[in-house]
Motif scaffolding. Structure first.
Motif, PDB file in Angstrom:
ATOM      1  N   LEU A   1     -64.761  57.819 -10.894  1.00 14.25           N
ATOM      2  CA  LEU A   1     -63.711  57.841 -11.612  1.00 14.25           C
ATOM      3  C   LEU A   1     -63.288  59.073 -11.988  1.00 14.25           C
TER       4      LEU A   1
ATOM      5  N   VAL B   1     -60.666  60.745 -15.172  1.00 16.51           N
ATOM      6  CA  VAL B   1     -59.703  60.989 -16.488  1.00 16.51           C
ATOM      7  C   VAL B   1     -59.156  62.193 -16.639  1.00 16.51           C
TER       8      VAL B   1
ATOM      9  N   ALA C   1     -57.833  55.914 -16.857  1.00 20.68           N
ATOM     10  CA  ALA C   1     -58.838  56.367 -15.720  1.00 20.68           C
ATOM     11  C   ALA C   1     -58.356  55.630 -14.630  1.00 20.68           C
TER      12      ALA C   1
ATOM     13  N   GLU D   1     -59.573  55.350 -10.056  1.00 17.86           N
ATOM     14  CA  GLU D   1     -60.744  55.368  -8.994  1.00 17.86           C
ATOM     15  C   GLU D   1     -60.201  56.364  -8.160  1.00 17.86           C
TER      16      GLU D   1
ATOM     17  N   LEU E   1     -63.448  50.849 -18.126  1.00 16.25           N
ATOM     18  CA  LEU E   1     -62.277  52.081 -18.311  1.00 16.25           C
ATOM     19  C   LEU E   1     -62.368  52.500 -19.882  1.00 16.25           C
TER      20      LEU E   1
ATOM     21  N   ALA F   1     -65.047  55.219 -19.780  1.00 13.95           N
ATOM     22  CA  ALA F   1     -64.945  56.347 -19.153  1.00 13.95           C
ATOM     23  C   ALA F   1     -63.901  57.137 -20.071  1.00 13.95           C
ATOM     24  N   ASP F   2     -62.983  56.658 -20.820  1.00  6.31           N
ATOM     25  CA  ASP F   2     -61.874  57.262 -21.752  1.00  6.31           C
ATOM     26  C   ASP F   2     -62.703  57.712 -22.686  1.00  6.31           C
TER      27      ASP F   2
ATOM     28  N   ALA G   1     -64.818  61.027 -21.668  1.00  2.00           N
ATOM     29  CA  ALA G   1     -63.925  62.082 -21.163  1.00  2.00           C
ATOM     30  C   ALA G   1     -63.395  62.801 -22.447  1.00  2.00           C
TER      31      ALA G   1
END
Length: 385
Positions: free
Chosen positions: A182, A184, A199, A201, A223, A226-227, A230
């Protein structure tokens, strides 16, 4: 902007709309951005004197790549040069060992790892982390270069000794059973105002990104994680402008892989696919202007990289066929099309991911090396309507 590659070329296009005077420090007059910009200084971005000469004619200095003399840049900052991002922020991208130490100290999720400067105790490290291992050069690696998968102590010792002979530390990491890679993109102004792109891929083949899928086709909870990671990384790095955070998803957790303190391949889709592109927002942040909306303009966007074909043909020979693909936006970088070299990208936005991937792949195949395993276009998807 220090550097004049494709990132500077696309930043130059964004600068035109904002009427910003973007000057470039190019290593060569035929660099991609130098071909299209009227304001080019020729010099070595890794040279302190060349960097100082360039900085003297700029209000603010930003970067197309991280291959600069950070000590020289820090001295310029101390003397009054405004650099966005700063030398301190750039160090997180130029030195993976420094990056790992800083992110680990902040409690961010990372693969289990050890930074080593020599082969002492390497067998024990491998036993602790588990074989096979991943070894990364602390400095100089990109697009799969500077990364080795090693099966046992002898192979690991050979790589680490090679790096040590060149004065470079090695980051020795556990091998992650990857589900998805991934990325971001986070953009930050000097005062801390921030926008974050969805985010995505990144589909890797032989260490090179071939496709970017926006948004990443994963559970929304992943997601969101991931956000959040980041944003935490951005707080630690402290970069003004674009920061791209590359991440691993192993089915259970999101882990930080690497960071880039500049516009990034994972954000190219935003030129057509977002309200405000990463390049426009990088310039806005660097100039301390209000940031633009990073929201997507369609449900999905696919960006597929164009690599030089094995037969070395000119991508322009296939331009008409690529442009005939419905919805395909073609970006070529003005590079000689050596086999395997990244020479452009294609973006398709649309309502569903399979169709957008098929159309992007069809356009890429017309221009260069086909995307491995990409399905063929069907039902008229490969031609304009």
């Amino acid at each position: 902007m220090v550097g004049a590659g494709q990132l500077a070329r696309m930043t130059h296009q964004a600068a035109i709309a904002l009427d910003l005077d973007l000057r470039l420090l190019a290593a060569r007059p035929d660099d991609g951005a130098a071909q299209v910009s009227p304001r080019v200084e020729i010099g070595d971005p890794g040279s302190g004197p060349d960097l100082a000469r360039f900085a003297a004619i700029c209000d603010v200095v930003t970067f197309d790549h991280e291959l600069v003399d950070l000590d020289a840049l820090a001295r310029l900052e101390a003397a009054g040069t405004t650099a966005r991002p700063s030398a301190a922020a750039l160090a997180h991208a130029t030195d993976k060992a420094h990056q790992r130490r800083r992110l680990a100290a902040a409690g961010l999720p990372l693969p289990r790892h050890v930074v080593v400067a020599d082969t002492d105790g390497l067998a024990r490290v491998g036993d602790d982390l588990g074989w096979p291992l991943v070894i990364k050069s602390a400095r100089g690696g990109y697009d799969g270069r500077g990364v080795w998968m090693v099966a046992g102590p002898d192979a690991a010792a050979e790589v680490v000794a090679q790096l040590a002979a060149g004065g470079t530390e090695a980051v020795v990491e556990e091998r992650i059973d990857l589900r998805t890679e991934l990325a971001v993109v986070v953009v930050t102004r000097p005062g801390g105002d921030r926008v974050v792109y969805p985010a995505v891929e990144t589909v890797q083949v032989d260490g090179i990104c071939r496709e970017v899928l926006a948004p990443a086709p994963l559970d929304p909870a992943v997601l969101d994680e991931a956000d959040a990671v980041a944003r935490e990384v951005a707080d630690v790095v402290g970069a003004v402008g674009v920061l791209a955070v590359e991440l691993f998803w192993d089915g259970r957790r999101v882990l930080v892989n690497e960071v880039a303190t500049r516009p990034h391949n994972s954000g190219h889709w935003s030129i057509e696919g977002a309200v405000t592109s990463q390049f426009a927002n990088h310039l806005r942040a660097v100039a301390d202007l209000p940031l633009g909306d990073p929201a997507m303009v369609a449900p999905v966007a696919v960006c597929a990289n164009v690599l030089g074909a094995a037969d070395g043909r000119d991508p322009l020979a296939g331009l008409a066929a690529a442009l005939a693909v419905r919805g395909a936006s073609v970006h070529l970088y003005g590079k000689d099309a050596r086999p395997g070299r990244k020479v452009g990208h294609v973006t398709v936005i649309g309502d569903d991911l399979p169709s957008a991937r098929r159309r992007a792949a069809a356009a890429v195949a017309a221009l260069g090396d086909p995307v491995p395993g990409a399905p063929a276009s069907t039902d008229g998807e490969g031609s304009a309507r």
